[in-house]
Design a protein around this motif. Structure first.
Motif, PDB file in Angstrom:
ATOM      1  N   ALA A 183      -7.655  41.080 110.286  1.00 13.37           N
ATOM      2  CA  ALA A 183      -8.086  41.272 108.892  1.00 13.37           C
ATOM      3  C   ALA A 183      -7.028  42.039 108.096  1.00 13.37           C
ATOM      4  CB  ALA A 183      -9.427  42.008 108.850  1.00 13.37           C
ATOM      5  N   GLU A 235      -9.910  43.791 113.491  1.00 20.78           N
ATOM      6  CA  GLU A 235      -9.399  44.560 112.356  1.00 20.78           C
ATOM      7  C   GLU A 235      -7.916  44.281 112.127  1.00 20.78           C
ATOM      8  OE1 GLU A 235     -12.238  48.508 112.476  1.00 20.78           O
ATOM      9  OE2 GLU A 235     -10.631  48.305 113.967  1.00 20.78           O
ATOM     10  N   SER A 258     -10.321  42.348  98.749  1.00 17.52           N
ATOM     11  CA  SER A 258     -10.906  43.027  99.894  1.00 17.52           C
ATOM     12  C   SER A 258     -11.449  41.989 100.873  1.00 17.52           C
ATOM     13  CB  SER A 258     -12.003  43.982  99.437  1.00 17.52           C
ATOM     14  OG  SER A 258     -13.080  43.306  98.864  1.00 17.52           O
ATOM     15  N   ASN A 259     -11.673  42.449 102.088  1.00 23.18           N
ATOM     16  CA  ASN A 259     -12.333  41.613 103.082  1.00 23.18           C
ATOM     17  C   ASN A 259     -13.324  42.492 103.843  1.00 23.18           C
ATOM     18  OD1 ASN A 259     -10.869  42.913 105.211  1.00 23.18           O
ATOM     19  ND2 ASN A 259      -9.219  41.405 105.082  1.00 23.18           N
ATOM     20  N   GLU A 260     -13.867  41.986 104.923  1.00 23.97           N
ATOM     21  CA  GLU A 260     -14.901  42.707 105.659  1.00 23.97           C
ATOM     22  C   GLU A 260     -14.417  44.049 106.207  1.00 23.97           C
ATOM     23  OE1 GLU A 260     -17.687  42.055 109.627  1.00 23.97           O
ATOM     24  OE2 GLU A 260     -16.580  40.356 108.797  1.00 23.97           O
ATOM     25  N   HIS A 261     -13.128  44.170 106.479  1.00 19.67           N
ATOM     26  CA  HIS A 261     -12.603  45.366 107.132  1.00 19.67           C
ATOM     27  C   HIS A 261     -11.681  46.232 106.271  1.00 19.67           C
ATOM     28  CE1 HIS A 261     -14.312  44.164 110.957  1.00 19.67           C
ATOM     29  NE2 HIS A 261     -13.884  42.950 110.685  1.00 19.67           N
ATOM     30  N   ARG A 299     -12.047  50.006 105.936  1.00 20.83           N
ATOM     31  CA  ARG A 299     -13.436  50.373 105.659  1.00 20.83           C
ATOM     32  C   ARG A 299     -13.984  51.277 106.767  1.00 20.83           C
ATOM     33  NH1 ARG A 299     -16.010  47.244 101.591  1.00 20.83           N
ATOM     34  NH2 ARG A 299     -14.741  45.475 100.937  1.00 20.83           N
TER      35      ARG A 299
END
Length: 128
Positions: A40, A37, A1-4, A24
């Motif tokens: 990402a 995004e 996973s990553n921030e978005h 997300r």
């Protein structure tokens, strides 16, 4: 996973190593991502494909991007897809015998001989 985005093997996978990518931030339409995004998404998709490639020795894949219908067109204008739909990506490796075949396509009943938890563990342990 990553921030978005989240990337995972679902518990009730329809085939071995089925992989999902979900945003997300709730968006019904793929084309409404912003540039951050999009970067990402490209990064997490690239990592997921590299892990599948390494673990499964260059498999054939189906990559499905599911997005709500284009807004303001015909019947789509009658629905507020933002209220209940999230766009997502599903990666389905085509692994030959034992993968999706005539039985699954003909009946809509899916059988997965792999344990999804074991598939997820194998993908996490791939060294990139």
């Amino acid at each position: 996973s990553n921030e978005h985005f989240l990337c995972f093997v679902p518990f009730a996978s329809i085939c071995p190593f089925e992989t999902w990518i979900l945003p997300r931030r709730h968006l019904a339409h793929y084309h409404r991502m912003n540039d951050v995004e999009l970067d990402a998404y490209a990064a997490i998709l690239h990592e997921a494909l590299k892990r599948l490639n390494a673990e499964l020795d260059e498999p054939n894949l189906n990559l499905v991007v599911s997005s709500a219908p284009v807004p303001d067109r015909a019947r789509a204008a009658a629905y507020n897809y933002d209220a209940f739909y999230s766009w997502h990506t599903v990666i389905i490796p085509r692994l030959g015998a034992g993968a999706l075949a005539g039985f699954e396509f003909g009946t809509g009943i899916f059988s997965n001989g792999n344990c999804p938890n074991a598939d997820a563990k194998a993908l996490r342990e791939v060294s990139l």
